[in-house]
Design a protein around this motif. Structure first.
Motif, PDB file in Angstrom:
ATOM      1  N   ALA A  17      40.129  62.451  48.630  1.00 35.70           N
ATOM      2  CA  ALA A  17      39.600  61.233  49.259  1.00 35.70           C
ATOM      3  C   ALA A  17      39.494  60.166  48.179  1.00 35.70           C
ATOM      4  CB  ALA A  17      38.227  61.492  49.870  1.00 35.70           C
ATOM      5  N   VAL A  18      39.761  58.934  48.547  1.00 36.45           N
ATOM      6  CA  VAL A  18      39.669  57.826  47.594  1.00 36.45           C
ATOM      7  C   VAL A  18      38.322  57.147  47.785  1.00 36.45           C
ATOM      8  CG1 VAL A  18      40.657  55.612  46.892  1.00 36.45           C
ATOM      9  CG2 VAL A  18      42.154  57.516  47.511  1.00 36.45           C
ATOM     10  N   ILE A  19      37.544  57.090  46.708  1.00 39.53           N
ATOM     11  CA  ILE A  19      36.221  56.454  46.772  1.00 39.53           C
ATOM     12  C   ILE A  19      36.282  55.152  45.972  1.00 39.53           C
ATOM     13  CG2 ILE A  19      33.764  56.704  46.211  1.00 39.53           C
ATOM     14  CD1 ILE A  19      34.714  58.539  48.499  1.00 39.53           C
TER      15      ILE A  19
ATOM     16  N   ALA B 211      49.801  57.169  42.602  1.00 34.13           N
ATOM     17  CA  ALA B 211      48.519  57.886  42.596  1.00 34.13           C
ATOM     18  C   ALA B 211      48.448  58.677  41.313  1.00 34.13           C
ATOM     19  CB  ALA B 211      48.393  58.807  43.809  1.00 34.13           C
ATOM     20  N   GLY B 212      47.314  58.603  40.661  1.00 34.17           N
ATOM     21  CA  GLY B 212      47.162  59.165  39.325  1.00 34.17           C
ATOM     22  C   GLY B 212      47.176  57.996  38.348  1.00 34.17           C
ATOM     23  N   THR B 213      46.091  57.863  37.577  1.00 28.85           N
ATOM     24  CA  THR B 213      45.903  56.648  36.774  1.00 28.85           C
ATOM     25  C   THR B 213      45.373  56.979  35.391  1.00 28.85           C
ATOM     26  OG1 THR B 213      45.365  55.448  38.790  1.00 28.85           O
ATOM     27  CG2 THR B 213      44.675  54.416  36.725  1.00 28.85           C
ATOM     28  N   THR B 214      45.858  56.236  34.401  1.00 29.66           N
ATOM     29  CA  THR B 214      45.229  56.249  33.087  1.00 29.66           C
ATOM     30  C   THR B 214      45.183  54.802  32.599  1.00 29.66           C
ATOM     31  OG1 THR B 214      45.179  57.332  30.939  1.00 29.66           O
ATOM     32  CG2 THR B 214      47.343  56.650  31.719  1.00 29.66           C
TER      33      THR B 214
ATOM     34  N   SER C 177      46.978  46.819  49.660  1.00 28.20           N
ATOM     35  CA  SER C 177      46.021  45.772  49.248  1.00 28.20           C
ATOM     36  C   SER C 177      45.048  46.306  48.201  1.00 28.20           C
ATOM     37  CB  SER C 177      45.262  45.228  50.454  1.00 28.20           C
ATOM     38  OG  SER C 177      46.175  44.659  51.358  1.00 28.20           O
ATOM     39  N   LEU C 178      45.475  46.206  46.948  1.00 23.68           N
ATOM     40  CA  LEU C 178      44.719  46.663  45.781  1.00 23.68           C
ATOM     41  C   LEU C 178      44.694  45.553  44.759  1.00 23.68           C
ATOM     42  CD1 LEU C 178      46.795  49.868  45.135  1.00 23.68           C
ATOM     43  CD2 LEU C 178      44.570  49.810  46.249  1.00 23.68           C
ATOM     44  N   ARG C 179      43.806  45.687  43.767  1.00 22.34           N
ATOM     45  CA  ARG C 179      43.719  44.720  42.676  1.00 22.34           C
ATOM     46  C   ARG C 179      43.622  43.318  43.272  1.00 22.34           C
ATOM     47  NH1 ARG C 179      46.341  48.989  39.780  1.00 22.34           N
ATOM     48  NH2 ARG C 179      45.526  50.615  41.151  1.00 22.34           N
TER      49      ARG C 179
ATOM     50  N   ALA D 201      38.690  49.730  34.774  1.00 23.04           N
ATOM     51  CA  ALA D 201      40.026  49.339  34.297  1.00 23.04           C
ATOM     52  C   ALA D 201      40.793  48.623  35.406  1.00 23.04           C
ATOM     53  CB  ALA D 201      40.790  50.576  33.827  1.00 23.04           C
ATOM     54  N   LYS D 202      40.665  49.112  36.634  1.00 21.62           N
ATOM     55  CA  LYS D 202      41.389  48.485  37.752  1.00 21.62           C
ATOM     56  C   LYS D 202      40.845  47.083  38.049  1.00 21.62           C
ATOM     57  CE  LYS D 202      43.073  52.712  39.939  1.00 21.62           C
ATOM     58  NZ  LYS D 202      42.730  53.831  40.840  1.00 21.62           N
ATOM     59  N   PHE D 203      39.525  46.905  37.936  1.00 23.12           N
ATOM     60  CA  PHE D 203      38.943  45.568  38.163  1.00 23.12           C
ATOM     61  C   PHE D 203      39.510  44.535  37.191  1.00 23.12           C
ATOM     62  CE2 PHE D 203      34.950  47.545  40.130  1.00 23.12           C
ATOM     63  CZ  PHE D 203      35.223  47.052  41.392  1.00 23.12           C
TER      64      PHE D 203
HETATM   65  C1  ISJ Z   1      42.508  52.796  44.986  1.00 26.16           C
HETATM   66  C2  ISJ Z   1      43.146  52.053  44.061  1.00 26.16           C
HETATM   67  O1  ISJ Z   1      44.358  52.390  43.538  1.00 26.16           O
HETATM   68  C3  ISJ Z   1      45.097  53.478  44.079  1.00 26.16           C
HETATM   69  C4  ISJ Z   1      44.637  54.758  43.533  1.00 26.16           C
HETATM   70  C5  ISJ Z   1      45.210  55.308  42.415  1.00 26.16           C
HETATM   71  C6  ISJ Z   1      44.623  56.552  41.803  1.00 26.16           C
HETATM   72  O2  ISJ Z   1      43.704  57.125  42.376  1.00 26.16           O
HETATM   73  O3  ISJ Z   1      45.063  56.974  40.723  1.00 26.16           O
HETATM   74  C7  ISJ Z   1      46.348  54.729  41.853  1.00 26.16           C
HETATM   75  C8  ISJ Z   1      46.953  53.678  42.440  1.00 26.16           C
HETATM   76  C9  ISJ Z   1      46.561  53.215  43.767  1.00 26.16           C
HETATM   77  O4  ISJ Z   1      47.295  53.882  44.736  1.00 26.16           O
HETATM   78  C10 ISJ Z   1      42.579  50.754  43.607  1.00 26.16           C
HETATM   79  O5  ISJ Z   1      43.226  50.080  42.807  1.00 26.16           O
HETATM   80  O6  ISJ Z   1      41.487  50.389  44.050  1.00 26.16           O
END
Ligand code: ISJ
Length: 400
Positions: free
Chosen positions: A159-161, A219-222, A352-354, A388-390
């Motif tokens: 789940a994405v929170i 999906a998957g972030t650093t 719709s992100l960032r 980091a995303k903000f």
């Molecule tokens: C949910 C976001 O990004 C998403 C979630 C990601 C992740 O969980 O690694 C990566 C990229 C996007 O698909 C966001 O930017 O708010």
């Protein structure tokens, strides 16, 4: 309704930046210089009727094989939610072959779209700013833990929170200036501006171009650090991380399974690649295929796909239910999709992100960021990922 398309050079004798056409009060959807800027509103149409609406517009194509009138807008996170798209009165388009054209709706009652290019340069003014979480950090951390526990208990795979913050300025935020900054730093992301909803999304939900369909789930972030060597090391760790592979697999399997029934074939990259933007790096898997005939419109594909596990979770219904229970705010358009379609059902839609939603007086903006939660997720690392995303939008908005 009638529309006329002409080569842009017939109308303007200097280079045109789509950000300048859109500026603060128009519409924008562009990536790497390819896309559209619009001005004025010829019509507002329900998203699911947009292709049909555009097909009924009589199009005099003097530019030769261009899209003609388009509808653009944003669909909310909640699947199937009603949404209206805007058919701009004037659209400037640029394609990947370098063609540039203008399409104008030729109707007496279309609102004045104003001059195509600005009469004055935007003035990057400085302001003072406050930033405040709209959901307490403790509540966010508890929501992440709840999602992680639900995965551990076997109720969900992912789940994405997310969490919202509010930026306040002591004077109105100049959208034109913000769009120029996004272009400078996030040129390869999908940059958009629609009625105060602005952003730079790296993620392609789906594109349709004459029967060819593509998608590029992330999906998957650093993080990124500004040091190329360290970034490469972080990317290698991301690629090798079991936790991130699980997050990634959930997203691509759903996108593939959803698109396949619409396709005569669909190709997937066997291994995810690293997608690096200025503030973060992601795992991404590119897909491309041919739609079976008669082919689905991009809006139909958007409706089938949205929200993917990149922003929702898997299984979808259980993830959305959990999100609504624990997140503590209404997502609205965040995690939805933003893009355009034309009369042929072609189009391009980003996740719709960032992004930022500006208030009507443009003195405040709501930003939302989240991340995928699986069994091994750690709440504090997830908090750092949202920070980091903000940065994508914060760095474009805030120049004290
Ligand atoms: C949910 C976001 O990004 C998403 C979630 C990601 C992740 O969980 O690694 C990566 C990229 C996007 O698909 C966001 O930017 O708010």
């Amino acid at each position: 309704m009638r529309a006329v398309s002409r080569p842009l050079a017939e109308v303007v004798d200097r280079p045109v930046d789509l950000n300048d056409v859109a500026r603060g009060d128009g519409y924008l959807f562009v990536r790497d210089g390819v896309g559209f800027a619009g001005r004025g509103v010829a019509a507002r149409v329900p998203a699911d009727e947009a292709v049909e609406f555009l097909a009924a517009v009589e199009h005099d194509d003097r530019a030769g094989g261009v899209n003609g009138p388009i509808a653009l807008g944003a669909l909310p996170f909640r699947p199937g939610a009603d949404a209206e798209l805007i058919v701009p009165a004037v659209v400037v388009g640029k394609d990947a072959d370098g063609r540039q054209w203008i399409t104008e709706i030729d109707d007496d009652d279309v609102r004045d779209a104003g001059p195509l290019l600005p009469e004055v340069e935007p003035e990057p003014t400085s302001a003072s700013w406050t930033i405040e979480p709209l959901v307490d950090t403790d509540r966010y951390l508890a929501a992440v833990a709840a999602a992680r526990d639900a995965v551990r208990a076997g109720t969900l795979q992912k789940a994405v929170i997310a969490r919202p913050i509010e930026v306040r300025a002591d004077r109105p935020i100049d959208v034109h200036t913000v769009l120029r900054r996004l272009k400078a730093t996030f040129g390869s992301s999908h940059r958009f501006s629609i009625d105060g909803f602005i952003g730079a999304s790296p993620e392609l939900l789906v594109a349709v171009d004459g029967g060819v369909v593509s998608s590029f789930p992330l999906a998957g972030t650093t993080r990124t650090t500004g040091d190329d060597e360290l970034d490469a090391k972080l990317a290698a760790e991301l690629h090798a991380s079991e936790k991130n592979r699980i997050e990634h697999a959930a997203a691509i399997e759903m996108v593939r399974d959803t698109l396949l029934p619409f396709c005569s074939y669909l190709d997937w990259a066997p291994e995810p690649e690293i997608v690096k933007v200025a503030n973060v790096q992601h795992l991404g898997s590119r897909a491309e295929g041919m739609l079976s005939k008669p082919h689905a419109t991009v809006i139909e594909l958007v409706r089938a796909l949205q929200p993917t596990p990149a922003v929702g979770g898997h299984p979808r219904e259980a993830a959305i239910e959990l999100i609504e229970q624990v997140e503590g705010f209404e997502r609205g358009v965040y995690g939805g999709t933003v893009g355009w379609c034309d009369a042929n059902g072609d189009g391009r839609w980003a996740v719709s992100l960032r992004c930022a939603e500006l208030s009507d007086d443009r003195r405040s903006a709501r930003l939302v960021a989240g991340g995928g939660i699986v069994a091994d997720s750690d709440p504090l690392s997830e908090l750092a990922e949202t920070q980091a995303k903000f940065q994508a939008m914060l760095s474009a908005l805030i120049r004290p």
